[in-house]
Enzyme design. Structure first.
Site: not given
Length: 249
Positions: A103-104
């Site tokens: 989840p960047k």
């Protein structure tokens, strides 16, 4: 992926002199459970806030990362669930999201030594959202336990939308760090401050108590992942049953 100019090369992805500041803190148990997807289970109301310097990584270059990781269990195995990550380099942002499901988001994290203090910061645009500090190398940590924790399984929620915006992929992915060469690890007094932000909501898991902190340096390989739970496949039989029932009426 661009056909003629991909954002990152194929793996494996080896990291040299990867430096971590990990501050473990106690948080609100209900808020934590609300954010962790099943079938992962929350054992204790703990969060690990990580600041990571990666000066030498194959294919991804030189960058810094920060985020929240939650200790969980899956099918009786202890591991970690990555809740959110912020970093300052596009190739690992694109690769992390597309390959594993990290989840960047792009932001401006730092990890540096200021005199006698290890300092980690996270800015989202011009706004400071996190600051962590730790006494620099106050005590040697147990290398065996630190290395074992690095080798534990890690879990990600990989979501990729269809062209109409509905989920096309929704999977729980497991990955491991491999070929770990732990160069050193230390503990010391630590503090962590989080601030509210609409698009970097790290403060939704508030700091109630700092439990521990570790500073470590290691060489390691980021292995590719495997799917351990497919949420859409689980839902599909019920969906088909419902459609067949409608057609029979």
């Amino acid at each position: 992926m661009p056909l003629t100019s991909p954002a990152y090369p194929p793996g494996p992805y080896r990291f040299s002199n990867r430096e971590y500041l990990i501050i473990t803190y106690r948080t609100d148990p209900q808020k934590l459970r609300d954010l962790v997807p099943e079938p992962l289970q929350v054992c204790e109301p703990l969060v690990k806030f990580e600041f990571i310097r990666m000066p030498d990584s194959t294919g991804f270059g030189d960058y810094t990362e920060s985020g929240q990781v939650i200790p969980v269990s899956f099918c009786g195995r202890m591991g970690s669930y990555t809740h959110c990550m912020f970093l300052d380099d596009h190739p690992p942002t694109a690769g992390g999201r597309e390959l594993w499901g990290f989840p960047k988001k792009l932001a401006s994290p730092t990890l540096r030594t200021e005199t006698d203090t290890l300092v980690g910061t996270l800015d989202y645009g011009p706004v400071r959202v996190a600051t962590g500090t730790m006494g620099y190398k106050h005590r040697a940590a147990d290398l065996a336990s630190v290395k074992a924790s690095l080798a534990d399984p890690n879990f990600l929620l990989k979501i990729i939308p269809h062209v109409d915006g509905t989920p096309r992929i929704c999977e729980l992915v497991e990955y491991h760090l491999e070929d770990i060469d732990l160069r050193g690890a230390w503990t010391g007094p630590a503090a962590l401050n989080l601030w509210s932000h609409a698009l970097a909501p790290v403060a939704e898991l508030p700091v109630l108590e700092v439990v521990s902190a570790v500073h470590l340096v290691a060489d390691l390989t980021l292995a590719l992942g495997k799917v351990v739970h497919d949420y859409l496949a689980e839902a599909e039989p019920r969906h088909r049953k419902g459609r067949n029932h409608e057609l029979s009426q």
